[in-house]
Design a protein around this motif. Structure first.
Motif, PDB file in Angstrom:
ATOM      1  N   GLY A 123     -21.594  -8.324  58.550  1.00 25.37           N
ATOM      2  CA  GLY A 123     -20.373  -7.540  58.395  1.00 25.37           C
ATOM      3  C   GLY A 123     -20.283  -6.752  57.114  1.00 25.37           C
ATOM      4  O   GLY A 123     -19.236  -6.152  56.828  1.00 25.37           O
ATOM      5  N   LYS A 124     -21.353  -6.753  56.324  1.00 26.14           N
ATOM      6  CA  LYS A 124     -21.327  -6.042  55.045  1.00 26.14           C
ATOM      7  C   LYS A 124     -22.422  -4.986  54.992  1.00 26.14           C
ATOM      8  O   LYS A 124     -23.380  -5.020  55.769  1.00 26.14           O
ATOM      9  N   GLU A 125     -22.268  -4.050  54.041  1.00 29.02           N
ATOM     10  CA  GLU A 125     -23.267  -3.026  53.816  1.00 29.02           C
ATOM     11  C   GLU A 125     -24.495  -3.628  53.129  1.00 29.02           C
ATOM     12  O   GLU A 125     -24.390  -4.630  52.416  1.00 29.02           O
ATOM     13  N   ARG A 126     -25.634  -2.992  53.370  1.00 26.49           N
ATOM     14  CA  ARG A 126     -26.830  -3.395  52.633  1.00 26.49           C
ATOM     15  C   ARG A 126     -26.636  -3.020  51.160  1.00 26.49           C
ATOM     16  O   ARG A 126     -26.176  -1.922  50.847  1.00 26.49           O
ATOM     17  N   GLU A 127     -27.020  -3.926  50.260  1.00 21.84           N
ATOM     18  CA  GLU A 127     -26.821  -3.682  48.839  1.00 21.84           C
ATOM     19  C   GLU A 127     -28.090  -3.978  48.050  1.00 21.84           C
ATOM     20  O   GLU A 127     -28.890  -4.830  48.433  1.00 21.84           O
ATOM     21  N   LEU A 128     -28.221  -3.280  46.940  1.00 24.01           N
ATOM     22  CA  LEU A 128     -29.351  -3.503  46.051  1.00 24.01           C
ATOM     23  C   LEU A 128     -29.185  -4.845  45.346  1.00 24.01           C
ATOM     24  O   LEU A 128     -28.109  -5.154  44.823  1.00 24.01           O
ATOM     25  N   VAL A 129     -30.258  -5.628  45.315  1.00 24.37           N
ATOM     26  CA  VAL A 129     -30.270  -6.887  44.570  1.00 24.37           C
ATOM     27  C   VAL A 129     -30.988  -6.703  43.241  1.00 24.37           C
ATOM     28  O   VAL A 129     -30.473  -7.024  42.179  1.00 24.37           O
ATOM     29  N   ALA A 130     -32.208  -6.166  43.321  1.00 24.40           N
ATOM     30  CA  ALA A 130     -33.014  -5.962  42.118  1.00 24.40           C
ATOM     31  C   ALA A 130     -34.051  -4.896  42.409  1.00 24.40           C
ATOM     32  O   ALA A 130     -34.479  -4.725  43.554  1.00 24.40           O
ATOM     33  N   HIS A 131     -34.470  -4.208  41.369  1.00 23.64           N
ATOM     34  CA  HIS A 131     -35.347  -3.060  41.513  1.00 23.64           C
ATOM     35  C   HIS A 131     -36.302  -3.054  40.331  1.00 23.64           C
ATOM     36  O   HIS A 131     -35.911  -3.411  39.205  1.00 23.64           O
ATOM     37  N   ILE A 132     -37.553  -2.668  40.579  1.00 24.84           N
ATOM     38  CA  ILE A 132     -38.516  -2.550  39.489  1.00 24.84           C
ATOM     39  C   ILE A 132     -39.320  -1.280  39.696  1.00 24.84           C
ATOM     40  O   ILE A 132     -39.818  -1.010  40.789  1.00 24.84           O
ATOM     41  N   THR A 133     -39.430  -0.493  38.653  1.00 25.60           N
ATOM     42  CA  THR A 133     -40.113   0.793  38.767  1.00 25.60           C
ATOM     43  C   THR A 133     -41.632   0.614  38.715  1.00 25.60           C
ATOM     44  O   THR A 133     -42.145  -0.467  38.393  1.00 25.60           O
ATOM     45  N   SER A 134     -42.323   1.692  39.000  1.00 17.62           N
ATOM     46  CA  SER A 134     -43.784   1.664  38.898  1.00 17.62           C
ATOM     47  C   SER A 134     -44.220   1.357  37.465  1.00 17.62           C
ATOM     48  O   SER A 134     -45.301   0.800  37.250  1.00 17.62           O
ATOM     49  N   GLY A 135     -43.387   1.683  36.515  1.00 21.87           N
ATOM     50  CA  GLY A 135     -43.691   1.415  35.110  1.00 21.87           C
ATOM     51  C   GLY A 135     -43.286   0.039  34.638  1.00 21.87           C
ATOM     52  O   GLY A 135     -43.564  -0.332  33.486  1.00 21.87           O
ATOM     53  N   GLY A 136     -42.606  -0.714  35.510  1.00 25.28           N
ATOM     54  CA  GLY A 136     -42.254  -2.082  35.179  1.00 25.28           C
ATOM     55  C   GLY A 136     -40.851  -2.309  34.671  1.00 25.28           C
ATOM     56  O   GLY A 136     -40.488  -3.439  34.318  1.00 25.28           O
ATOM     57  N   SER A 137     -40.014  -1.273  34.663  1.00 27.43           N
ATOM     58  CA  SER A 137     -38.620  -1.444  34.242  1.00 27.43           C
ATOM     59  C   SER A 137     -37.809  -1.993  35.399  1.00 27.43           C
ATOM     60  O   SER A 137     -37.934  -1.512  36.526  1.00 27.43           O
ATOM     61  N   SER A 138     -36.964  -2.977  35.109  1.00 29.70           N
ATOM     62  CA  SER A 138     -36.210  -3.625  36.178  1.00 29.70           C
ATOM     63  C   SER A 138     -34.705  -3.532  35.933  1.00 29.70           C
ATOM     64  O   SER A 138     -34.252  -3.358  34.794  1.00 29.70           O
ATOM     65  N   ASN A 139     -33.969  -3.618  37.014  1.00 29.53           N
ATOM     66  CA  ASN A 139     -32.519  -3.702  36.915  1.00 29.53           C
ATOM     67  C   ASN A 139     -32.010  -4.585  38.049  1.00 29.53           C
ATOM     68  O   ASN A 139     -32.700  -4.772  39.059  1.00 29.53           O
ATOM     69  N   TYR A 140     -30.816  -5.133  37.862  1.00 30.59           N
ATOM     70  CA  TYR A 140     -30.264  -6.123  38.779  1.00 30.59           C
ATOM     71  C   TYR A 140     -28.805  -5.817  39.105  1.00 30.59           C
ATOM     72  O   TYR A 140     -28.079  -5.245  38.285  1.00 30.59           O
ATOM     73  N   ALA A 141     -28.397  -6.251  40.282  1.00 26.32           N
ATOM     74  CA  ALA A 141     -26.977  -6.250  40.600  1.00 26.32           C
ATOM     75  C   ALA A 141     -26.279  -7.233  39.671  1.00 26.32           C
ATOM     76  O   ALA A 141     -26.849  -8.274  39.317  1.00 26.32           O
ATOM     77  N   ASP A 142     -25.050  -6.911  39.298  1.00 28.16           N
ATOM     78  CA  ASP A 142     -24.314  -7.790  38.380  1.00 28.16           C
ATOM     79  C   ASP A 142     -24.199  -9.207  38.942  1.00 28.16           C
ATOM     80  O   ASP A 142     -24.225 -10.181  38.193  1.00 28.16           O
ATOM     81  N   SER A 143     -24.095  -9.317  40.254  1.00 29.22           N
ATOM     82  CA  SER A 143     -23.871 -10.617  40.884  1.00 29.22           C
ATOM     83  C   SER A 143     -25.053 -11.564  40.768  1.00 29.22           C
ATOM     84  O   SER A 143     -24.910 -12.772  40.988  1.00 29.22           O
ATOM     85  N   VAL A 144     -26.242 -11.035  40.448  1.00 27.88           N
ATOM     86  CA  VAL A 144     -27.435 -11.887  40.383  1.00 27.88           C
ATOM     87  C   VAL A 144     -28.054 -11.948  38.995  1.00 27.88           C
ATOM     88  O   VAL A 144     -29.023 -12.680  38.787  1.00 27.88           O
ATOM     89  N   LYS A 145     -27.512 -11.184  38.064  1.00 27.56           N
ATOM     90  CA  LYS A 145     -28.074 -11.168  36.709  1.00 27.56           C
ATOM     91  C   LYS A 145     -28.070 -12.575  36.119  1.00 27.56           C
ATOM     92  O   LYS A 145     -27.072 -13.288  36.218  1.00 27.56           O
ATOM     93  N   GLY A 146     -29.190 -12.945  35.517  1.00 27.16           N
ATOM     94  CA  GLY A 146     -29.318 -14.260  34.914  1.00 27.16           C
ATOM     95  C   GLY A 146     -29.749 -15.346  35.875  1.00 27.16           C
ATOM     96  O   GLY A 146     -30.076 -16.453  35.460  1.00 27.16           O
ATOM     97  N   ARG A 147     -29.741 -15.047  37.172  1.00 28.39           N
ATOM     98  CA  ARG A 147     -30.139 -16.040  38.183  1.00 28.39           C
ATOM     99  C   ARG A 147     -31.404 -15.616  38.933  1.00 28.39           C
ATOM    100  O   ARG A 147     -32.213 -16.460  39.310  1.00 28.39           O
ATOM    101  N   PHE A 148     -31.568 -14.331  39.151  1.00 29.55           N
ATOM    102  CA  PHE A 148     -32.706 -13.804  39.907  1.00 29.55           C
ATOM    103  C   PHE A 148     -33.652 -13.060  38.974  1.00 29.55           C
ATOM    104  O   PHE A 148     -33.204 -12.423  38.018  1.00 29.55           O
ATOM    105  N   THR A 149     -34.944 -13.110  39.291  1.00 27.15           N
ATOM    106  CA  THR A 149     -35.945 -12.369  38.529  1.00 27.15           C
ATOM    107  C   THR A 149     -36.879 -11.657  39.495  1.00 27.15           C
ATOM    108  O   THR A 149     -37.474 -12.299  40.372  1.00 27.15           O
ATOM    109  N   ILE A 150     -37.009 -10.354  39.309  1.00 27.05           N
ATOM    110  CA  ILE A 150     -37.931  -9.570  40.125  1.00 27.05           C
ATOM    111  C   ILE A 150     -39.214  -9.367  39.344  1.00 27.05           C
ATOM    112  O   ILE A 150     -39.198  -9.199  38.115  1.00 27.05           O
ATOM    113  N   SER A 151     -40.344  -9.395  40.050  1.00 23.39           N
ATOM    114  CA  SER A 151     -41.630  -9.140  39.409  1.00 23.39           C
ATOM    115  C   SER A 151     -42.574  -8.540  40.442  1.00 23.39           C
ATOM    116  O   SER A 151     -42.344  -8.648  41.648  1.00 23.39           O
ATOM    117  N   ARG A 152     -43.618  -7.920  39.944  1.00 26.82           N
ATOM    118  CA  ARG A 152     -44.612  -7.313  40.828  1.00 26.82           C
ATOM    119  C   ARG A 152     -46.001  -7.623  40.325  1.00 26.82           C
ATOM    120  O   ARG A 152     -46.217  -7.760  39.122  1.00 26.82           O
TER     121      ARG A 152
END
Length: 114
Positions: A41-70
Motif C-alpha cells: 500500500g505504499k510507494e517504492r522508496e529509496l533505502v540507500a544508494h552508493i555511487t560508482s565512486g563509492g559515495s553513499s547516502n541513506y534514508a533518514d529512517s535507516v541511518k545508523g542501522r543499515f550499511t550499503i557496500s559494493r
C-alpha cells in the motif's frame, strides 16, 4: 541484464539481515547502485544508494542501522541491516542506473515480526 537479490526472510525485531544483489550483463563498476523498498500500500522508496565512486547516502529512517557496500570485483551490492524494526517490512529491490538506463531486480521479501 540481470539483478538478482537474495538474503531476505523473517527476522525478529532487533535482529539483522544482509541482502545481496548479484549483477550480470552490465559493467557494474560504472553504475550507481542502490536499494529501494516497497511496503504493501505504499510507494517504492529509496533505502540507500552508493555511487560508482563509492559515495553513499541513506534514508533518514535507516541511518545508523543499515550499511550499503559494493564489491566491484565480485559484481555484488550488499545491504547490512541491523536493529530491524517492524516498519522495515517490505520487498527490497536492487537498482542500477546510469545515463544509458536503469535496471531493477525482482525483489526479496523482508519481514520483521515477533
Amino acid at each position: 541484464v540481470q539483478l538478482v537479490e537474495s538474503g531476505g526472510g523473517l527476522v525478529q525485531p532487533g535482529g539483522s539481515l544482509r541482502l545481496t544483489c548479484e549483477a550480470s550483463g552490465i559493467i557494474f563498476s560504472w553504475y550507481d547502485v542502490g536499494w529501494y523498498r516497497q511496503a504493501p500500500g505504499k510507494e517504492r522508496e529509496l533505502v540507500a544508494h552508493i555511487t560508482s565512486g563509492g559515495s553513499s547516502n541513506y534514508a533518514d529512517s535507516v541511518k545508523g542501522r543499515f550499511t550499503i557496500s559494493r564489491d566491484n570485483a565480485k559484481i555484488r551490492l550488499y545491504l547490512q541491516m541491523n536493529s530491524l524494526k517492524p516498519e522495515d517490512t517490505a520487498v527490497y529491490y536492487c537498482n542500477a542506473q546510469r545515463s544509458v538506463g536503469t535496471y531493477w531486480g525482482q525483489g526479496t521479501q523482508v519481514t520483521v515480526s515477533s
